[in-house]
Design a protein around this motif. Structure first.
Motif, PDB file in Angstrom:
ATOM      1  N   TYR A  67     -57.323  48.363  61.520  1.00  0.00           N
ATOM      2  CA  TYR A  67     -56.242  47.747  62.289  1.00  0.00           C
ATOM      3  C   TYR A  67     -56.730  46.871  63.426  1.00  0.00           C
ATOM      4  O   TYR A  67     -55.930  46.336  64.185  1.00  0.00           O
ATOM      5  N   GLN A  68     -58.029  46.734  63.580  1.00  0.00           N
ATOM      6  CA  GLN A  68     -58.559  45.897  64.643  1.00  0.00           C
ATOM      7  C   GLN A  68     -59.857  45.230  64.192  1.00  0.00           C
ATOM      8  O   GLN A  68     -60.660  45.825  63.475  1.00  0.00           O
ATOM      9  N   ARG A  69     -59.996  44.001  64.630  1.00  0.00           N
ATOM     10  CA  ARG A  69     -61.167  43.227  64.216  1.00  0.00           C
ATOM     11  C   ARG A  69     -62.384  43.562  65.062  1.00  0.00           C
ATOM     12  O   ARG A  69     -63.513  43.534  64.575  1.00  0.00           O
ATOM     13  N   PHE A  70     -62.141  43.857  66.332  1.00  0.00           N
ATOM     14  CA  PHE A  70     -63.234  44.144  67.250  1.00  0.00           C
ATOM     15  C   PHE A  70     -63.081  45.558  67.802  1.00  0.00           C
ATOM     16  O   PHE A  70     -61.973  46.017  68.084  1.00  0.00           O
ATOM     17  N   VAL A  71     -64.211  46.241  67.950  1.00  0.00           N
ATOM     18  CA  VAL A  71     -64.222  47.597  68.479  1.00  0.00           C
ATOM     19  C   VAL A  71     -65.141  47.638  69.694  1.00  0.00           C
ATOM     20  O   VAL A  71     -66.307  47.231  69.616  1.00  0.00           O
ATOM     21  N   ASN A  72     -64.611  48.113  70.809  1.00  0.00           N
ATOM     22  CA  ASN A  72     -65.401  48.282  72.021  1.00  0.00           C
ATOM     23  C   ASN A  72     -65.885  49.729  72.128  1.00  0.00           C
ATOM     24  O   ASN A  72     -65.424  50.616  71.403  1.00  0.00           O
ATOM     25  N   GLU A  73     -66.806  49.973  73.054  1.00  0.00           N
ATOM     26  CA  GLU A  73     -67.338  51.326  73.197  1.00  0.00           C
ATOM     27  C   GLU A  73     -66.220  52.341  73.425  1.00  0.00           C
ATOM     28  O   GLU A  73     -66.229  53.430  72.845  1.00  0.00           O
ATOM     29  N   ALA A  74     -65.241  52.002  74.250  1.00  0.00           N
ATOM     30  CA  ALA A  74     -64.149  52.926  74.556  1.00  0.00           C
ATOM     31  C   ALA A  74     -63.288  53.236  73.337  1.00  0.00           C
ATOM     32  O   ALA A  74     -62.582  54.256  73.318  1.00  0.00           O
ATOM     33  N   ASP A  75     -63.324  52.373  72.319  1.00  0.00           N
ATOM     34  CA  ASP A  75     -62.560  52.608  71.096  1.00  0.00           C
ATOM     35  C   ASP A  75     -63.275  53.568  70.142  1.00  0.00           C
ATOM     36  O   ASP A  75     -62.689  54.001  69.150  1.00  0.00           O
ATOM     37  N   PHE A  76     -64.519  53.864  70.438  1.00  0.00           N
ATOM     38  CA  PHE A  76     -65.338  54.720  69.571  1.00  0.00           C
ATOM     39  C   PHE A  76     -65.850  55.885  70.420  1.00  0.00           C
ATOM     40  O   PHE A  76     -66.985  55.878  70.893  1.00  0.00           O
ATOM     41  N   PRO A  77     -65.010  56.907  70.662  1.00  0.00           N
ATOM     42  CA  PRO A  77     -65.350  57.978  71.602  1.00  0.00           C
ATOM     43  C   PRO A  77     -66.705  58.649  71.385  1.00  0.00           C
ATOM     44  O   PRO A  77     -67.368  58.990  72.374  1.00  0.00           O
TER      45      PRO A  77
END
Length: 241
Positions: free
Chosen positions: A69-79
């Motif tokens: 559902y998202q093209r970009f993943v940041n560190e906070a999105d990957f606990p």
């Protein structure tokens, strides 16, 4: 009493730990690339986050799921990565330097010795961290690790449902589809998820008698090889009948 055995580096059961695997991958990546770039807020930059999502093989966090559902993943999105970043700094396996995360001497040595790295990393993660701080419920489960691990040592030997295990500690009645869901959520986030991330248990999807989705909890081989608990003799007796 909880005691972790120090396993030899070549012990095959170490492969069951997602936390150990992710730590070694992160440390080796930092060494091979001269560090990992940081954002202005000191988080890992997105290029490494995407690499980590692809390579960590994290339970419940596959690349397909993360990027659905998202093209970009940041560190906070990957606990798991956000937590691991904190642990590597907190345990002094690395440090921030001029906009990068750099591995220090201890990190380099331990990356080559997975048994010793597990011994330094996983007991601290499991027993010293405030797991409510990163759980979805943000609520602490009542109890302590000595009780949880020693009771689970017996109760989950042959597999048990999440609801049944919760009932063993706190009484029957609570379920995901009634007012008890918050309490089960706190127990799952503060006890079951850390154990799964450490590699000591596995959660498998199953169907309840009513047809609802449920989780069955099983020990991994790493539980038996890494943990030394007061109830070990009771487990041996329980497995004979």
């Amino acid at each position: 009493m909880i005691e972790f055995r120090v396993l030899p580096d070549e012990h095959p059961d170490l492969a069951f730990s997602p936390m150990l695997r992710a730590a070694r991958l992160t440390i080796n990546y930092a060494m091979e690339h001269g560090g990992i770039g940081l954002t202005a807020t000191k988080a890992f930059k997105r290029d490494f986050v995407h690499w980590a999502v692809d390579h960590f093989d994290w339970p419940g966090k596959s690349a397909a799921e993360m990027f659905r559902y998202q093209r970009f993943v940041n560190e906070a999105d990957f606990p798991p990565l956000e937590l691991l970043h904190f642990l590597l700094i907190r345990l002094r396996f690395g440090h921030h330097f001029k906009g990068t995360f750099r591995v220090n001497h201890d990190g380099r040595v331990l990356a080559a010795h997975p048994g010793r790295l597990f011994d330094k990393l996983v007991p601290f993660f499991l027993l010293a961290m405030d797991h409510a701080a990163y759980s979805r419920s943000a609520k602490q489960a009542p109890g302590n690790w000595d009780t949880w691990l020693n009771v689970m040592n017996v109760e989950i030997e042959n597999g048990i449902s999440e609801r049944q295990l919760y009932g063993t500690f706190y009484g029957e009645g609570a379920d995901w589809d009634n007012d008890g869901w918050r309490q089960i959520g706190a127990f799952s986030g503060c006890v079951l998820k850390p154990l799964e991330w450490a590699g000591l248990i596995t959660l498998q999807e199953a169907k309840s008698p009513a047809g609802r989705s449920a989780h069955m909890i099983f020990k991994t081989p790493l539980w038996r090889s890494a943990l030394k608990l007061d109830t070990d003799d009771m487990v041996k007796l329980a497995t004979r009948h």
